[in-house]
Design a protein around this motif. Structure first.
Motif, PDB file in Angstrom:
ATOM      1  N   THR A   1      24.416  -1.009   8.678  1.00 24.13           N
ATOM      2  CA  THR A   1      24.143  -0.998   7.235  1.00 24.13           C
ATOM      3  C   THR A   1      22.724  -1.551   7.004  1.00 24.13           C
ATOM      4  OG1 THR A   1      25.060  -3.220   6.928  1.00 24.13           O
ATOM      5  CG2 THR A   1      26.575  -1.359   6.663  1.00 24.13           C
ATOM      6  N   VAL A   2      22.226  -1.337   5.766  1.00 20.22           N
ATOM      7  CA  VAL A   2      20.893  -1.865   5.447  1.00 20.22           C
ATOM      8  C   VAL A   2      20.954  -2.643   4.141  1.00 20.22           C
ATOM      9  CG1 VAL A   2      19.615  -0.070   6.661  1.00 20.22           C
ATOM     10  CG2 VAL A   2      20.252   0.272   4.271  1.00 20.22           C
ATOM     11  N   LEU A   3      20.110  -3.622   4.056  1.00 19.53           N
ATOM     12  CA  LEU A   3      19.913  -4.381   2.814  1.00 19.53           C
ATOM     13  C   LEU A   3      18.425  -4.286   2.475  1.00 19.53           C
ATOM     14  CD1 LEU A   3      20.709  -6.319   0.542  1.00 19.53           C
ATOM     15  CD2 LEU A   3      20.398  -8.229   2.170  1.00 19.53           C
ATOM     16  N   VAL A   4      18.139  -3.665   1.328  1.00 17.84           N
ATOM     17  CA  VAL A   4      16.745  -3.484   0.898  1.00 17.84           C
ATOM     18  C   VAL A   4      16.399  -4.624  -0.048  1.00 17.84           C
ATOM     19  CG1 VAL A   4      15.087  -1.927  -0.183  1.00 17.84           C
ATOM     20  CG2 VAL A   4      17.041  -0.990   1.079  1.00 17.84           C
ATOM     21  N   GLU A   5      15.374  -5.390   0.293  1.00 16.78           N
ATOM     22  CA  GLU A   5      14.995  -6.567  -0.489  1.00 16.78           C
ATOM     23  C   GLU A   5      13.542  -6.390  -0.976  1.00 16.78           C
ATOM     24  OE1 GLU A   5      17.616 -10.035   1.665  1.00 16.78           O
ATOM     25  OE2 GLU A   5      15.685  -9.475   2.565  1.00 16.78           O
ATOM     26  N   GLY A   6      13.358  -6.584  -2.295  1.00 12.36           N
ATOM     27  CA  GLY A   6      12.023  -6.442  -2.869  1.00 12.36           C
ATOM     28  C   GLY A   6      11.398  -7.802  -3.201  1.00 12.36           C
ATOM     29  N   PHE A   7      10.075  -7.881  -3.019  1.00 10.21           N
ATOM     30  CA  PHE A   7       9.324  -9.142  -3.263  1.00 10.21           C
ATOM     31  C   PHE A   7       7.988  -8.805  -3.957  1.00 10.21           C
ATOM     32  CE2 PHE A   7      11.796  -9.422   0.576  1.00 10.21           C
ATOM     33  CZ  PHE A   7      12.543 -10.583   0.413  1.00 10.21           C
TER      34      PHE A   7
ATOM     35  N   ARG B   1      11.287  -1.610  -6.913  1.00 10.12           N
ATOM     36  CA  ARG B   1      10.791  -1.134  -5.613  1.00 10.12           C
ATOM     37  C   ARG B   1      11.921  -1.113  -4.567  1.00 10.12           C
ATOM     38  NH1 ARG B   1       4.618  -3.547  -4.784  1.00 10.12           N
ATOM     39  NH2 ARG B   1       3.632  -2.010  -6.181  1.00 10.12           N
ATOM     40  N   ALA B   2      12.743  -2.163  -4.554  1.00  7.44           N
ATOM     41  CA  ALA B   2      13.894  -2.167  -3.629  1.00  7.44           C
ATOM     42  C   ALA B   2      14.836  -1.003  -3.954  1.00  7.44           C
ATOM     43  CB  ALA B   2      14.642  -3.506  -3.712  1.00  7.44           C
ATOM     44  N   GLY B   3      15.036  -0.773  -5.292  1.00  7.68           N
ATOM     45  CA  GLY B   3      15.917   0.327  -5.690  1.00  7.68           C
ATOM     46  C   GLY B   3      15.335   1.673  -5.303  1.00  7.68           C
ATOM     47  N   SER B   4      13.989   1.785  -5.404  1.00  8.48           N
ATOM     48  CA  SER B   4      13.358   3.049  -5.042  1.00  8.48           C
ATOM     49  C   SER B   4      13.595   3.373  -3.564  1.00  8.48           C
ATOM     50  CB  SER B   4      11.850   2.973  -5.340  1.00  8.48           C
ATOM     51  OG  SER B   4      11.227   4.189  -4.969  1.00  8.48           O
TER      52      SER B   4
ATOM     53  N   VAL C   1       0.825  -1.219   0.000  1.00 11.44           N
ATOM     54  CA  VAL C   1       0.000   0.000   0.000  1.00 11.44           C
ATOM     55  C   VAL C   1       0.847   1.251   0.000  1.00 11.44           C
ATOM     56  CG1 VAL C   1      -1.943  -1.138   1.124  1.00 11.44           C
ATOM     57  CG2 VAL C   1      -0.162  -0.044   2.519  1.00 11.44           C
ATOM     58  N   LEU C   2       2.146   1.135   0.284  1.00 10.55           N
ATOM     59  CA  LEU C   2       3.020   2.311   0.314  1.00 10.55           C
ATOM     60  C   LEU C   2       3.651   2.581  -1.047  1.00 10.55           C
ATOM     61  CD1 LEU C   2       4.740   1.789   3.781  1.00 10.55           C
ATOM     62  CD2 LEU C   2       2.702   3.122   3.214  1.00 10.55           C
ATOM     63  N   PHE C   3       3.258   1.823  -2.046  1.00 10.24           N
ATOM     64  CA  PHE C   3       3.698   2.029  -3.426  1.00 10.24           C
ATOM     65  C   PHE C   3       2.458   2.255  -4.300  1.00 10.24           C
ATOM     66  CE2 PHE C   3       7.144  -0.405  -1.609  1.00 10.24           C
ATOM     67  CZ  PHE C   3       8.274   0.233  -2.111  1.00 10.24           C
ATOM     68  N   ALA C   4       2.674   2.963  -5.396  1.00 10.39           N
ATOM     69  CA  ALA C   4       1.594   3.062  -6.385  1.00 10.39           C
ATOM     70  C   ALA C   4       1.360   1.681  -6.980  1.00 10.39           C
ATOM     71  CB  ALA C   4       1.980   4.057  -7.472  1.00 10.39           C
ATOM     72  N   THR C   5       0.133   1.450  -7.435  1.00 14.24           N
ATOM     73  CA  THR C   5      -0.229   0.118  -7.936  1.00 14.24           C
ATOM     74  C   THR C   5       0.676  -0.288  -9.101  1.00 14.24           C
ATOM     75  OG1 THR C   5      -2.523   0.493  -7.297  1.00 14.24           O
ATOM     76  CG2 THR C   5      -2.106  -1.273  -8.879  1.00 14.24           C
ATOM     77  N   ASP C   6       1.312  -1.448  -8.913  1.00 19.57           N
ATOM     78  CA  ASP C   6       2.217  -2.029  -9.906  1.00 19.57           C
ATOM     79  C   ASP C   6       3.330  -1.070 -10.323  1.00 19.57           C
ATOM     80  OD1 ASP C   6       2.945  -4.302 -11.346  1.00 19.57           O
ATOM     81  OD2 ASP C   6       2.041  -3.519 -13.195  1.00 19.57           O
ATOM     82  N   ARG C   7       3.678  -0.156  -9.444  1.00 18.83           N
ATOM     83  CA  ARG C   7       4.755   0.794  -9.743  1.00 18.83           C
ATOM     84  C   ARG C   7       5.755   0.799  -8.581  1.00 18.83           C
ATOM     85  NH1 ARG C   7       3.760   4.035 -14.009  1.00 18.83           N
ATOM     86  NH2 ARG C   7       5.316   5.536 -13.277  1.00 18.83           N
ATOM     87  N   ALA C   8       6.845   1.501  -8.797  1.00 23.95           N
ATOM     88  CA  ALA C   8       7.916   1.503  -7.790  1.00 23.95           C
ATOM     89  C   ALA C   8       8.005   2.807  -7.024  1.00 23.95           C
ATOM     90  CB  ALA C   8       9.265   1.222  -8.468  1.00 23.95           C
ATOM     91  N   GLU C   9       7.145   3.792  -7.342  1.00 21.08           N
ATOM     92  CA  GLU C   9       7.232   5.066  -6.644  1.00 21.08           C
ATOM     93  C   GLU C   9       6.599   4.939  -5.257  1.00 21.08           C
ATOM     94  OE1 GLU C   9       6.023   4.667  -9.648  1.00 21.08           O
ATOM     95  OE2 GLU C   9       7.581   5.608 -10.881  1.00 21.08           O
ATOM     96  N   LEU C  10       7.301   5.442  -4.252  1.00 22.56           N
ATOM     97  CA  LEU C  10       6.790   5.426  -2.882  1.00 22.56           C
ATOM     98  C   LEU C  10       5.707   6.483  -2.720  1.00 22.56           C
ATOM     99  CD1 LEU C  10      10.170   5.115  -0.947  1.00 22.56           C
ATOM    100  CD2 LEU C  10       8.226   3.552  -0.660  1.00 22.56           C
TER     101      LEU C  10
ATOM    102  N   VAL D   1      24.288   1.075   1.975  1.00 19.64           N
ATOM    103  CA  VAL D   1      22.983   0.650   1.451  1.00 19.64           C
ATOM    104  C   VAL D   1      23.196  -0.367   0.316  1.00 19.64           C
ATOM    105  CG1 VAL D   1      20.812   1.370   0.382  1.00 19.64           C
ATOM    106  CG2 VAL D   1      21.984   2.896   2.003  1.00 19.64           C
ATOM    107  N   ALA D   2      22.549  -1.522   0.427  1.00 18.17           N
ATOM    108  CA  ALA D   2      22.575  -2.543  -0.635  1.00 18.17           C
ATOM    109  C   ALA D   2      21.129  -2.924  -0.955  1.00 18.17           C
ATOM    110  CB  ALA D   2      23.372  -3.766  -0.181  1.00 18.17           C
ATOM    111  N   MET D   3      20.880  -3.399  -2.131  1.00 14.39           N
ATOM    112  CA  MET D   3      19.508  -3.764  -2.512  1.00 14.39           C
ATOM    113  C   MET D   3      19.529  -5.022  -3.369  1.00 14.39           C
ATOM    114  SD  MET D   3      19.247  -3.160  -6.021  1.00 14.39           S
ATOM    115  CE  MET D   3      17.492  -3.074  -6.193  1.00 14.39           C
ATOM    116  N   ARG D   4      18.385  -5.697  -3.359  1.00 11.85           N
ATOM    117  CA  ARG D   4      18.260  -6.919  -4.170  1.00 11.85           C
ATOM    118  C   ARG D   4      16.778  -7.221  -4.365  1.00 11.85           C
ATOM    119  NH1 ARG D   4      21.230 -12.787  -3.271  1.00 11.85           N
ATOM    120  NH2 ARG D   4      20.516 -13.701  -5.246  1.00 11.85           N
ATOM    121  N   GLY D   5      16.400  -7.718  -5.570  1.00 15.33           N
ATOM    122  CA  GLY D   5      15.028  -8.113  -5.838  1.00 15.33           C
ATOM    123  C   GLY D   5      14.928  -9.633  -5.948  1.00 15.33           C
ATOM    124  N   TYR D   6      13.864 -10.173  -5.384  1.00 15.81           N
ATOM    125  CA  TYR D   6      13.679 -11.633  -5.405  1.00 15.81           C
ATOM    126  C   TYR D   6      12.430 -12.053  -6.180  1.00 15.81           C
ATOM    127  CZ  TYR D   6      17.223 -11.851  -1.772  1.00 15.81           C
ATOM    128  OH  TYR D   6      18.378 -11.761  -1.071  1.00 15.81           O
TER     129      TYR D   6
END
Length: 316
Positions: A231-237, A254-257, A200-209, A272-277
């Motif tokens: 440090t943080v690791l941002v993971e998208g699902f 979304r993780a990159g955003s 709900v914190l993203f636009a529908t099917d989009r990556a903008e917060l 800051v690191a990020m990864r999408g799964y």
């Protein structure tokens, strides 16, 4: 003086021999002989010439008068009287020499005693100086040690105050972190604290917060700013709906955003690191709309203090 006395002695002895050779009348008396012998003995005594030269000269004159009386063949009484006077003068010279020699010995002994006493006092003074110098050195050493101890105590006090201040800062920072994590509904896991940003914190099917999503990220950025050692690791699902490529791309965007938002809010890029799964690692089955919404999420793993974030296992 001694040479003169020797000359006089030779003359006296010679005059006696001459008188004996020129007359059959006795030219001497036992007293005169004794006086002459005493004179020779006194003349051989170095103390007499040294300490009683005047008295010996008077004795010599007295003996001269006795010898002259003998040479003139005066009466035996006259010769004896003059010889007796000579003997007394010789005895006086010897006694005076003896007394003055004794006085000299006493004076020498006194000087030697004074010298020894002076040496003893000098040695005592030197010893006292050495002891005073040693005492001063000990005092200086003690003062230096006391100053060093005071400096160490002051340094220890400063360190203790610094440690207390640091502990207080850490406690305050920890309390603030705990409060923020509670506010963000963070969960404690083996990998670290996990903050979940839902679909709900993203636009529908989009990556903008959304605005609410940015608010959550801003709070997390505050946490990072106050805890720079983490440090943080941002993971998208995503859920399982749609193609795998689409889901993988959406999870990464979304993780990159979120990662870019953190960096934009001041979190160092290397923290800051990020990864999408994609659809992997669902937290619910994808059989209902509500469950699929749970799977569409971004998880932000905040490392433990001074630790690295371990790789994701099958379950978080």
């Amino acid at each position: 003086m001694k040479a003169r006395l020797l000359k006089m002695t030779s003359m006296l002895i010679g005059s006696g021999v001459f008188l004996a050779a020129c007359s059959s009348v006795p030219t001497t008396t036992p007293t005169l002989d004794e006086a002459r012998a005493d004179f020779v003995a006194a003349n051989n005594n170095a103390q007499v010439s040294s300490y009683a030269p005047q008295e010996f000269r008077q004795a010599s004159d007295a003996l001269d008068r006795a010898n002259q009386a003998a040479a003139k063949r005066e009466s035996l009484d006259t010769i004896d009287r003059l010889a007796y006077v000579a003997k007394q003068r010789i005895a006086t010279a010897q006694e005076v020499a003896k007394a003055k020699s004794a006085e000299s010995d006493i004076a020498n002994a006194s000087r030697e005693r004074d010298r020894v006493q002076l040496e003893a006092r000098t040695a005592e003074a030197d010893r006292a100086k050495r002891e005073a110098a040693a005492a001063q050195a000990q005092i200086a050493t003690a003062q230096a040690q006391a100053a060093d101890a005071q400096a160490q105590a002051a340094n220890a006090q400063v360190q203790a105050q610094a440690a207390q201040q640091q502990a207080a800062q850490l406690a305050e920072r920890s309390a603030r972190l705990e409060a923020l994590l509670v506010e963000l509904h963070a969960q404690k896991t083996e990998r670290g604290m996990v903050v979940t940003i839902g679909d709900v914190l993203f636009a529908t099917d989009r990556a903008e917060l959304t605005a609410n999503g940015m608010a959550s990220v801003r709070k997390l950025a505050d946490v990072m700013t106050q805890n720079p050692q983490r440090t943080v690791l941002v993971e998208g699902f995503t859920d399982s709906t749609g193609s795998a490529a689409h889901n993988q791309d959406l999870s990464e965007r979304r993780a990159g955003s979120v990662a870019q938002a953190l960096i934009g809010l001041g979190v160092p890029r290397d923290h800051v690191a990020m990864r999408g799964y994609g659809k992997d690692y669902p937290v619910a089955s994808n059989d209902t709309a509500s469950n699929r919404q749970l799977n569409r999420r971004v998880e932000i793993v905040l490392s433990n203090e001074g630790a690295t974030i371990p790789p994701r296992a099958a379950q978080r």
